[in-house]
Write a protein that holds these residues in place. Structure first.
Motif, PDB file in Angstrom:
ATOM      1  N   THR A 138      -3.157  -1.189  -5.388  1.00 44.78           N
ATOM      2  CA  THR A 138      -3.986  -1.540  -4.229  1.00 44.78           C
ATOM      3  C   THR A 138      -5.456  -1.353  -4.548  1.00 44.78           C
ATOM      4  O   THR A 138      -6.291  -2.211  -4.225  1.00 44.78           O
ATOM      5  N   PRO A 153      -7.220   2.720   1.089  1.00 39.30           N
ATOM      6  CA  PRO A 153      -5.820   3.016   0.800  1.00 39.30           C
ATOM      7  C   PRO A 153      -5.634   3.616  -0.590  1.00 39.30           C
ATOM      8  O   PRO A 153      -6.453   3.405  -1.489  1.00 39.30           O
ATOM      9  N   CYS A 200       7.186   1.193  -0.693  1.00 38.64           N
ATOM     10  CA  CYS A 200       6.047   1.987  -0.219  1.00 38.64           C
ATOM     11  C   CYS A 200       6.428   3.462  -0.140  1.00 38.64           C
ATOM     12  O   CYS A 200       7.513   3.811   0.326  1.00 38.64           O
ATOM     13  N   THR A 240       0.863  -1.175   0.000  1.00 36.01           N
ATOM     14  CA  THR A 240       0.000   0.000   0.000  1.00 36.01           C
ATOM     15  C   THR A 240       0.903   1.229   0.000  1.00 36.01           C
ATOM     16  O   THR A 240       2.130   1.108  -0.081  1.00 36.01           O
ATOM     17  N   HIS A 283      -9.755  -2.877   4.705  1.00 33.32           N
ATOM     18  CA  HIS A 283      -9.455  -1.986   3.591  1.00 33.32           C
ATOM     19  C   HIS A 283     -10.529  -2.114   2.511  1.00 33.32           C
ATOM     20  O   HIS A 283     -10.976  -3.221   2.200  1.00 33.32           O
TER      21      HIS A 283
END
Length: 324
Positions: free
Chosen positions: A126, A121, A173, A30, A64
């Motif tokens: 993602t 997110p 990330c 993410t 999520h």
């Protein structure tokens, strides 16, 4: 179990989504850190996350979603929650809200609490994965419980290879620290965990000061990241170092202190965004290389406590706390 490394392409996305639909465990990147994903409504899959990570069952998980509308189908959304969603989603903000009447999130994921932690997110991969699944995905950091969070796919494999089904390699990330968590289930909003959205930005959006937690809650955490010992490398961590000894590694911020032959600089220029993105990779490197060289600990130079520095310091304080 063999852990597959999936490429960030249409085939890899389709395979990851199929594994999640089948009740498997798939780690994915993410904007914050890599999460270990499972179908949030599948009790067996959610329980498998706790087993794979060695995570205490009292520690709830974040669900999520691909959109705010999907998240608010599961929880009771207040006007403030919708305002924050408009301002910060998709992005590194988690809201704790009362479970909705028809909430399908496993009670294992919420640790039996009457609330659920939800977020949308950011990131094209993602978002595509969550949309392909069509259900909420719980995804705590993809590492053994209490250890340093992963910020790339190789970090995940270093800790969980053979314990999970696959890792979807989404690259490094961008933010590097976990999401900010705000509890909106109380009369006054409470900042439960500092993270990728700063306290200053949240208070400006809320139009009020947020309450701060009294401290760590090891007995009954209401959200992830509240245990006193967390994010910890194997070597002991010493905070706010003004000097460093030759048998210590150094996690520097700004000009490095003299005296250590093993240094990882979070940001030579004192940039907190760069420091956050490099934090967990730095702790991992110093721990691994420090062990190899026979060093006794990691000294950490002071990091300011404003903006993203609040989240960085939170992680470092918990990394320095003695492990139970």
């Amino acid at each position: 179990m063999h852990t597959r490394l999936l490429h960030n392409d249409p085939q890899g996305l389709a395979t990851a989504a199929a594994m999640l639909r089948a009740g498997g465990l798939v780690a994915f990147g993410t904007e914050t850190v890599y999460g270990l994903g499972a179908d949030a409504g599948n009790d067996t899959a959610v329980a498998a996350i706790y087993t794979a990570k060695g995570r205490p069952g009292i520690n709830p998980l974040i669900s999520h979603f691909a959109s705010a509308d999907a998240a608010f189908e599961q929880v009771e959304a207040t006007p403030l929650a919708r305002r924050l969603a408009d301002r910060f989603w998709p992005g590194p903000l988690t809201m704790v809200l009362p479970r909705g009447t028809h909430c399908g999130i496993s009670t294992i994921a919420t640790a039996g609490l009457p609330t659920a932690a939800v977020r949308v997110p950011a990131g094209q991969t993602t978002q595509a994965l969550l949309a392909a699944c069509g259900f909420p995905v719980v995804a705590p950091s993809a590492n053994p419980s209490g250890r340093v969070s992963p910020s790339d796919a190789q970090h995940v494999l270093a800790g969980l290879d053979g314990r999970i089904d696959a890792v979807l390699d989404c690259g490094p990330c961008r933010v590097g620290v976990e999401s900010t968590i705000i509890d909106l289930s109380r009369d006054v909003p409470v900042l439960l965990r500092p993270g990728g959205i700063t306290l200053e930005a949240l208070e400006a959006a809320c139009g009020m000061k947020l309450a701060l937690p009294a401290g760590s809650n090891d007995a009954r955490p209401t959200a992830p990241g509240q245990l006193s010992s967390h994010y910890a490398p194997g070597l002991p961590v010493r905070l706010d170092a003004r000097s460093v000894t030759p048998d210590e590694a150094l996690l520097a911020f700004g000009p490095p202190l003299p005296g250590s032959a093993l240094v990882w600089n979070l940001s030579a220029t004192g940039d907190l965004h760069e420091a956050a993105a490099r934090l967990f990779a730095g702790l991992r490197f110093l721990d691994m290389e420090g062990h190899r060289r026979g060093l006794v600990g990691i000294a950490v130079q002071p990091v300011p406590g404003h903006g993203l520095g609040r989240a960085i310091r939170d992680r470092l304080i918990r990394a320095a706390c003695p492990r139970p």
